[in-house]
Scaffold this motif. Sequence first.
Motif, PDB file in Angstrom:
ATOM      1  N   THR A 178      -7.143   1.846  -6.622  1.00  0.00           N
ATOM      2  CA  THR A 178      -6.090   0.734  -5.865  1.00  0.00           C
ATOM      3  C   THR A 178      -4.723   0.771  -6.177  1.00  0.00           C
ATOM      4  OG1 THR A 178      -7.748  -1.024  -5.112  1.00  0.00           O
ATOM      5  CG2 THR A 178      -5.860  -1.450  -4.962  1.00  0.00           C
ATOM      6  N   ILE A 179      -3.866   1.225  -7.144  1.00  0.00           N
ATOM      7  CA  ILE A 179      -3.041   0.852  -7.488  1.00  0.00           C
ATOM      8  C   ILE A 179      -2.140   2.527  -6.683  1.00  0.00           C
ATOM      9  CG2 ILE A 179      -1.559   0.888  -9.802  1.00  0.00           C
ATOM     10  CD1 ILE A 179      -3.688  -0.917 -10.693  1.00  0.00           C
ATOM     11  N   ARG A 180      -2.905   3.014  -7.729  1.00  0.00           N
ATOM     12  CA  ARG A 180      -2.496   4.861  -7.160  1.00  0.00           C
ATOM     13  C   ARG A 180      -2.270   5.224  -6.071  1.00  0.00           C
ATOM     14  NH1 ARG A 180      -5.445   8.457 -12.133  1.00  0.00           N
ATOM     15  NH2 ARG A 180      -3.818   7.672 -13.971  1.00  0.00           N
ATOM     16  N   TYR A 181      -3.480   4.498  -5.382  1.00  0.00           N
ATOM     17  CA  TYR A 181      -3.084   5.218  -3.654  1.00  0.00           C
ATOM     18  C   TYR A 181      -2.149   4.361  -3.205  1.00  0.00           C
ATOM     19  CZ  TYR A 181      -4.380   4.910   1.080  1.00  0.00           C
ATOM     20  OH  TYR A 181      -5.056   5.175   2.753  1.00  0.00           O
ATOM     21  N   GLN A 182      -1.845   2.908  -3.908  1.00  0.00           N
ATOM     22  CA  GLN A 182      -1.405   2.197  -2.751  1.00  0.00           C
ATOM     23  C   GLN A 182       0.467   2.928  -3.236  1.00  0.00           C
ATOM     24  OE1 GLN A 182      -1.624  -1.798  -5.142  1.00  0.00           O
ATOM     25  NE2 GLN A 182      -2.804  -2.501  -2.680  1.00  0.00           N
ATOM     26  N   ALA A 183       0.490   3.366  -4.815  1.00  0.00           N
ATOM     27  CA  ALA A 183       1.608   3.879  -5.595  1.00  0.00           C
ATOM     28  C   ALA A 183       1.963   4.705  -4.322  1.00  0.00           C
ATOM     29  CB  ALA A 183       1.403   3.685  -6.252  1.00  0.00           C
ATOM     30  N   ALA A 184       0.804   6.107  -3.819  1.00  0.00           N
ATOM     31  CA  ALA A 184       0.954   7.059  -3.227  1.00  0.00           C
ATOM     32  C   ALA A 184       1.568   6.772  -1.613  1.00  0.00           C
ATOM     33  CB  ALA A 184       0.489   8.017  -3.073  1.00  0.00           C
ATOM     34  N   ARG A 185       1.549   5.621  -1.427  1.00  0.00           N
ATOM     35  CA  ARG A 185       1.429   5.802  -0.061  1.00  0.00           C
ATOM     36  C   ARG A 185       3.017   5.199   0.324  1.00  0.00           C
ATOM     37  NH1 ARG A 185      -0.694   7.168   4.052  1.00  0.00           N
ATOM     38  NH2 ARG A 185      -0.268   4.409   5.454  1.00  0.00           N
ATOM     39  N   ARG A 186       3.123   4.362  -0.897  1.00  0.00           N
ATOM     40  CA  ARG A 186       4.628   3.718  -1.366  1.00  0.00           C
ATOM     41  C   ARG A 186       5.344   4.555  -0.823  1.00  0.00           C
ATOM     42  NH1 ARG A 186       2.619  -0.864  -2.731  1.00  0.00           N
ATOM     43  NH2 ARG A 186       2.779   0.441  -5.713  1.00  0.00           N
ATOM     44  N   ARG A 187       5.160   6.217  -2.007  1.00  0.00           N
ATOM     45  CA  ARG A 187       6.112   7.455  -2.281  1.00  0.00           C
ATOM     46  C   ARG A 187       6.336   7.770  -0.488  1.00  0.00           C
ATOM     47  NH1 ARG A 187       3.132   7.412  -6.932  1.00  0.00           N
ATOM     48  NH2 ARG A 187       2.110   9.177  -6.491  1.00  0.00           N
ATOM     49  N   ALA A 188       4.810   8.323  -0.028  1.00  0.00           N
ATOM     50  CA  ALA A 188       4.764   9.195   1.004  1.00  0.00           C
ATOM     51  C   ALA A 188       5.305   8.264   1.624  1.00  0.00           C
ATOM     52  CB  ALA A 188       3.585   8.774   1.466  1.00  0.00           C
ATOM     53  N   ALA A 189       5.588   7.002   2.468  1.00  0.00           N
ATOM     54  CA  ALA A 189       7.087   6.230   3.059  1.00  0.00           C
ATOM     55  C   ALA A 189       7.866   6.420   2.572  1.00  0.00           C
ATOM     56  CB  ALA A 189       6.553   4.628   3.647  1.00  0.00           C
ATOM     57  N   ALA A 190       8.428   6.192   2.064  1.00  0.00           N
ATOM     58  CA  ALA A 190       9.498   6.042   1.021  1.00  0.00           C
ATOM     59  C   ALA A 190       9.998   8.115   2.092  1.00  0.00           C
ATOM     60  CB  ALA A 190       9.904   6.343  -0.375  1.00  0.00           C
ATOM     61  N   THR A 191       9.209   9.353   1.316  1.00  0.00           N
ATOM     62  CA  THR A 191       9.222  10.198   1.600  1.00  0.00           C
ATOM     63  C   THR A 191       9.834  10.288   3.238  1.00  0.00           C
ATOM     64  OG1 THR A 191       8.574  11.321   0.065  1.00  0.00           O
ATOM     65  CG2 THR A 191       8.997  12.925   1.872  1.00  0.00           C
ATOM     66  N   ASN A 192       9.399   9.434   4.135  1.00  0.00           N
ATOM     67  CA  ASN A 192       9.102   9.903   6.015  1.00  0.00           C
ATOM     68  C   ASN A 192      10.502   9.114   5.912  1.00  0.00           C
ATOM     69  OD1 ASN A 192       6.882  11.485   6.475  1.00  0.00           O
ATOM     70  ND2 ASN A 192       5.548   9.231   6.747  1.00  0.00           N
ATOM     71  N   ARG A 193      10.741   8.496   5.859  1.00  0.00           N
ATOM     72  CA  ARG A 193      11.634   7.671   5.895  1.00  0.00           C
ATOM     73  C   ARG A 193      13.562   8.147   5.228  1.00  0.00           C
ATOM     74  NH1 ARG A 193       9.033   2.530   4.026  1.00  0.00           N
ATOM     75  NH2 ARG A 193       9.921   3.100   2.001  1.00  0.00           N
ATOM     76  N   ALA A 194      13.233   8.715   4.112  1.00  0.00           N
ATOM     77  CA  ALA A 194      14.350  10.028   4.166  1.00  0.00           C
ATOM     78  C   ALA A 194      14.355  11.537   4.657  1.00  0.00           C
ATOM     79  CB  ALA A 194      14.500  10.107   2.175  1.00  0.00           C
ATOM     80  N   THR A 195      13.036  11.207   5.246  1.00  0.00           N
ATOM     81  CA  THR A 195      13.468  13.025   6.304  1.00  0.00           C
ATOM     82  C   THR A 195      13.941  12.073   7.619  1.00  0.00           C
ATOM     83  OG1 THR A 195      10.901  12.441   6.326  1.00  0.00           O
ATOM     84  CG2 THR A 195      11.929  13.983   4.495  1.00  0.00           C
ATOM     85  N   ASN A 196      13.607  11.111   7.932  1.00  0.00           N
ATOM     86  CA  ASN A 196      14.202  10.999   9.283  1.00  0.00           C
ATOM     87  C   ASN A 196      15.344  10.050   9.625  1.00  0.00           C
ATOM     88  OD1 ASN A 196      11.568  11.934   9.764  1.00  0.00           O
ATOM     89  ND2 ASN A 196      10.568   9.757  10.078  1.00  0.00           N
TER      90      ASN A 196
END
Length: 190
Positions: free
Chosen positions: A172-190
């Motif tokens: 759960t911890i790792r999955y949530q961290a990966a989801r947050r990183r993916a969301a941050a990457t999406n915000r940075a590229t948009n």
Amino acid sequence: MLRTLRGFLPWIAFAVVNAVSDWRVGAIVAVALSVLLLVDNGRTGHGLDEAVIESSAAVFFVVIALIAFAAPKSALQHHTGALAAAWLAVTAWGSIAIRKPFTLGIARRAVPEQFWHNPLFLRANMLIASAWAGSFTASAIIQVIIDATVTNSGTANTIVQVACYVLPALFTIRYQAARRRAAATNRATN
């Protein structure tokens, strides 16, 4: 993560107290913790949909307490770890089957309401709840095998019970961290 584990306190307490004391004491401690968590949930304005594991614990441990006090020497006392894991598995898989994974209530406490109806939010919770459900299922099966094949199964069952919580918690911890990183990457590229 503490919110997730908070709901499992009655289960963890029962496993610990049951290992060092009488199963009747473990059942009473678990019932008391379940009730305290449910009362606290209501006091803080959270509904029963946010306390699936706590509600499930209250039902399970009331039944176990009744059995433990009615028949203190019951052979059932030696299989409560497997029974608890099986009950948790049924609870978790049932919540997934009705598309209301038990993790939703926990996640809603940490995620802004604007995301609650996002299909990705539900999918993430279905995946996380599935990891927990799979862990509970494996734990129940392994403990049944241990109980059937090992003379003094206490230590082995305790290790399985600890792993039953630690492994999905880490996922759960790792999955949530990966989801947050993916969301941050999406915000940075948009």
